[in-house]
Scaffold this motif. Sequence first.
Motif, mmCIF file in Angstrom:
data_model
loop_
_atom_site.group_PDB
_atom_site.id
_atom_site.type_symbol
_atom_site.label_atom_id
_atom_site.label_comp_id
_atom_site.label_asym_id
_atom_site.label_seq_id
_atom_site.Cartn_x
_atom_site.Cartn_y
_atom_site.Cartn_z
ATOM 1 N N ILE A 31 -9.477 51.194 50.629
ATOM 2 C CA ILE A 31 -8.306 51.466 49.798
ATOM 3 C C ILE A 31 -7.612 50.196 49.313
ATOM 4 O O ILE A 31 -7.041 50.167 48.218
ATOM 5 N N GLY A 32 -7.684 49.111 50.085
ATOM 6 C CA GLY A 32 -7.031 47.877 49.677
ATOM 7 C C GLY A 32 -7.986 46.779 49.275
ATOM 8 O O GLY A 32 -7.565 45.627 49.099
ATOM 9 N N ASP A 33 -9.267 47.100 49.093
ATOM 10 C CA ASP A 33 -10.262 46.066 48.806
ATOM 11 C C ASP A 33 -10.141 45.504 47.395
ATOM 12 O O ASP A 33 -10.534 44.359 47.144
ATOM 13 N N GLN A 34 -9.660 46.294 46.465
ATOM 14 C CA GLN A 34 -9.568 45.852 45.081
ATOM 15 C C GLN A 34 -8.107 45.676 44.681
ATOM 16 O O GLN A 34 -7.231 46.400 45.154
ATOM 17 N N GLY A 35 -7.868 44.699 43.816
ATOM 18 C CA GLY A 35 -6.515 44.463 43.347
ATOM 19 C C GLY A 35 -6.038 45.562 42.419
ATOM 20 O O GLY A 35 -6.800 46.438 41.998
ATOM 21 N N PHE A 36 -4.767 45.517 42.084
ATOM 22 C CA PHE A 36 -4.190 46.502 41.179
ATOM 23 C C PHE A 36 -4.779 46.369 39.782
ATOM 24 O O PHE A 36 -4.980 45.261 39.283
ATOM 25 N N ALA A 77 10.091 50.441 52.621
ATOM 26 C CA ALA A 77 9.799 50.840 53.995
ATOM 27 C C ALA A 77 8.484 50.264 54.511
ATOM 28 O O ALA A 77 8.384 49.877 55.675
ATOM 29 N N PHE A 78 7.451 50.182 53.628
ATOM 30 C CA PHE A 78 6.108 49.853 54.109
ATOM 31 C C PHE A 78 5.498 48.594 53.495
ATOM 32 O O PHE A 78 4.385 48.220 53.856
ATOM 33 N N GLY A 79 6.201 47.936 52.581
ATOM 34 C CA GLY A 79 5.672 46.699 52.022
ATOM 35 C C GLY A 79 5.027 46.899 50.670
ATOM 36 O O GLY A 79 4.919 48.023 50.155
ATOM 37 N N ASP A 80 4.565 45.788 50.084
ATOM 38 C CA ASP A 80 4.049 45.829 48.722
ATOM 39 C C ASP A 80 2.588 45.387 48.619
ATOM 40 O O ASP A 80 2.142 44.946 47.558
ATOM 41 N N SER A 81 1.832 45.504 49.696
ATOM 42 C CA SER A 81 0.404 45.213 49.613
ATOM 43 C C SER A 81 -0.303 46.354 48.891
ATOM 44 O O SER A 81 0.251 47.455 48.742
ATOM 45 N N GLU A 82 -1.532 46.089 48.444
ATOM 46 C CA GLU A 82 -2.292 47.140 47.766
ATOM 47 C C GLU A 82 -2.456 48.363 48.659
ATOM 48 O O GLU A 82 -2.278 49.509 48.217
ATOM 49 N N THR A 83 -2.782 48.138 49.929
ATOM 50 C CA THR A 83 -2.982 49.262 50.842
ATOM 51 C C THR A 83 -1.699 50.048 51.034
ATOM 52 O O THR A 83 -1.692 51.287 50.944
ATOM 53 N N ALA A 84 -0.608 49.361 51.304
ATOM 54 C CA ALA A 84 0.657 50.036 51.573
ATOM 55 C C ALA A 84 1.103 50.872 50.378
ATOM 56 O O ALA A 84 1.517 52.032 50.523
ATOM 57 N N GLN A 131 -6.370 56.664 45.863
ATOM 58 C CA GLN A 131 -6.395 55.219 46.065
ATOM 59 C C GLN A 131 -5.814 54.477 44.868
ATOM 60 O O GLN A 131 -6.144 53.316 44.638
ATOM 61 N N GLU A 132 -4.945 55.141 44.125
ATOM 62 C CA GLU A 132 -4.356 54.525 42.944
ATOM 63 C C GLU A 132 -2.840 54.659 42.998
ATOM 64 O O GLU A 132 -2.311 55.729 43.316
ATOM 65 N N ALA A 133 -2.159 53.589 42.657
ATOM 66 C CA ALA A 133 -0.691 53.588 42.672
ATOM 67 C C ALA A 133 -0.155 54.143 41.361
ATOM 68 O O ALA A 133 0.497 53.447 40.570
ATOM 69 N N ARG A 134 -0.460 55.409 41.115
ATOM 70 C CA ARG A 134 0.053 56.133 39.962
ATOM 71 C C ARG A 134 0.462 57.540 40.418
ATOM 72 O O ARG A 134 0.264 57.918 41.568
ATOM 73 N N SER A 135 0.986 58.314 39.494
ATOM 74 C CA SER A 135 1.611 59.585 39.865
ATOM 75 C C SER A 135 0.651 60.760 39.923
ATOM 76 O O SER A 135 1.051 61.873 40.284
ATOM 77 N N TYR A 136 -0.641 60.566 39.603
ATOM 78 C CA TYR A 136 -1.528 61.704 39.392
ATOM 79 C C TYR A 136 -1.818 62.489 40.674
ATOM 80 O O TYR A 136 -2.006 63.711 40.628
ATOM 81 N N ALA A 137 -1.886 61.828 41.809
ATOM 82 C CA ALA A 137 -2.097 62.554 43.067
ATOM 83 C C ALA A 137 -0.920 63.490 43.337
ATOM 84 O O ALA A 137 -1.099 64.621 43.808
ATOM 85 N N TRP A 138 0.284 63.037 43.034
ATOM 86 C CA TRP A 138 1.470 63.878 43.217
ATOM 87 C C TRP A 138 1.507 64.990 42.183
ATOM 88 O O TRP A 138 1.934 66.118 42.477
ATOM 89 N N LEU A 139 1.065 64.705 40.964
ATOM 90 C CA LEU A 139 1.005 65.739 39.936
ATOM 91 C C LEU A 139 0.103 66.882 40.382
ATOM 92 O O LEU A 139 0.474 68.064 40.269
ATOM 93 N N MET A 140 -1.080 66.563 40.914
ATOM 94 C CA MET A 140 -2.001 67.610 41.359
ATOM 95 C C MET A 140 -1.445 68.381 42.545
ATOM 96 O O MET A 140 -1.606 69.603 42.639
ATOM 97 N N LEU A 141 -0.782 67.688 43.461
ATOM 98 C CA LEU A 141 -0.181 68.377 44.604
ATOM 99 C C LEU A 141 0.873 69.378 44.133
ATOM 100 O O LEU A 141 0.898 70.537 44.584
ATOM 101 N N TYR A 385 -19.305 53.847 44.301
ATOM 102 C CA TYR A 385 -17.853 53.815 44.265
ATOM 103 C C TYR A 385 -17.299 52.867 45.323
ATOM 104 O O TYR A 385 -16.369 52.096 45.056
ATOM 105 N N TYR A 386 -17.860 52.915 46.524
ATOM 106 C CA TYR A 386 -17.321 52.121 47.628
ATOM 107 C C TYR A 386 -17.839 50.688 47.658
ATOM 108 O O TYR A 386 -17.298 49.859 48.395
ATOM 109 N N THR A 387 -18.866 50.368 46.890
ATOM 110 C CA THR A 387 -19.451 49.027 46.969
ATOM 111 C C THR A 387 -19.278 48.198 45.699
ATOM 112 O O THR A 387 -19.371 46.968 45.759
ATOM 113 N N GLU A 388 -19.037 48.829 44.560
ATOM 114 C CA GLU A 388 -18.912 48.086 43.302
ATOM 115 C C GLU A 388 -17.472 48.149 42.798
ATOM 116 O O GLU A 388 -16.820 49.187 42.890
ATOM 117 N N PRO A 389 -16.969 47.051 42.249
ATOM 118 C CA PRO A 389 -15.584 47.069 41.729
ATOM 119 C C PRO A 389 -15.473 47.967 40.504
ATOM 120 O O PRO A 389 -16.365 48.000 39.649
#
Length: 494
Positions: A31-36, A77-84, A131-141, A385-389
């Motif tokens: 989840i944090g292997d690739q930059g934004f 609350a949790f920081g600003d890293s890609e994973t967080a 694994q994306e810092a956008r609103s789409y996961a919340w939209l689907m929920l 997906y998990y091995t290539e950027p």
Amino acid sequence: MGSAPAAIWLPRAGAIAALLAGALLLRLQGIGDQGFWIDEHASVLMAGDGSSPSIARIRSDVHPPFYFGLLHYWMRAFGDSETAIRLLSTVASIATVGFLYRLGHLLYGARTAWMAGLVAATSLLQIYYAQEARSYAWLMLFTVLSTDSLVRWRLTTRTRHAWFYGLWTVALLYTHYFSLFFIASQAIYVVYACWVAQGSGENRRRFTGWLAAVVLAAILFLPWSGIFLEQWSGVQRSFWIPAPTSLAWLEAPLSFLSWWGPWSGESRVPVAAIGLAFAGLFALAWFLGRLPWPQPSRPTDSLEGCMTGRESTVLLVLWLAVPIGLGLQLSLFEIDVFSFRNSTVSACAALLLGAAVAAQLDSPWARNLVLAALLAPSVAQMPRYYTEPHKDQWCEAARFVESRFQPKTDAFVFDAPFIRYPFLACSTLEGISTIPSAMPIDPGYARIWLIRGYGGKDSQSTERIRSRGYATAERWQGVRVEVDLFDRRPPASK
């Protein structure tokens, strides 16, 4: 008698927990292997770095504020890293798997619920947006929660379900404007449901309760409506979403089933890999089906069976088709709001419909075939997906530049103004000289760095730099990011 339901419920609860745990592992992997990428950088920018989210920045954007406000406090609350930061979307995605199981159980029964949960847990589309810092996961929920509350109101007319439906409708409006098309699909379904229900008094009660919830949601959206109209006028004047192709109505459902997606770039389905995955999954399903699994009867759900399969299917078909259809229709009037990202408001309907088709088949062979077909696209593409950027490589580009940068002689040209922020957010460079892309290139600089991303094929930046006497010295290319270093040519000897 009291122990029998518990004896049935506990194994089912354990199986659901295992399903959610598997979904969580798939979403945490890398989840944090690739930059934004550029939109994720925009999310961080909109969330603001002060005491509150930047309303002025959100106002200049084209999205409502819910996700950015939530992200602001999540980062505190949790920081600003890609994973967080991305974990906020993961939370919503895991909840979607669980509530999609519940909705499938409500509409069609246990078998559909399990299949829908399994497909959602392993869906590469769902994993990507988790694994994306956008609103789409919340939209689907919120679409799943809204539909679940609407169906429960339809079946029981209990006031709390209407209140919950209104709450999720407000959440949808503040999460993504494309949800207006989703709400339109629900309006059509409510009219249909009231028409097929028996008893005019019951019809009026159902319709009035739904309408009251929608009116309440509209009232709660009023404080933002002025900004929405400003943003909408900006979309009508000029926008960066390309006009959809004639096959978009077919490609959208295929993208929901993970045949292709944001991770695949310009490529399309690796058909051979999907065929192998399909064969392997079918063989696994055939083997597991021959094992002596216990078949305990489950307790009766008081709501189950009250809604016909036909009505459930009408609900899902409207959920799938209306948002896509309305978005495509607007494109005919040159209002280009349709994109596969925006249309994910319908993604969970496609998963439920596919699971329902598989579950209703009488033949175990046929069920296994359809289920394997639903799972195969995601399973086949997971290794890649998990091995290539697949996200913008701004940080890799910044490291390339930093290793060669000469502060006294170098200047930068950013091919598009908005790419300056993601590049500098990944860089430690300070006080750099920048030449606006619309201005002439000053030949007084010894070297020019051209940073490209989303500039389009018709960009003239390279030609402009070369016309001022510069030649390409080095080049770096990554995912949706390009860097060229130009050296000043020595004057020709006479």
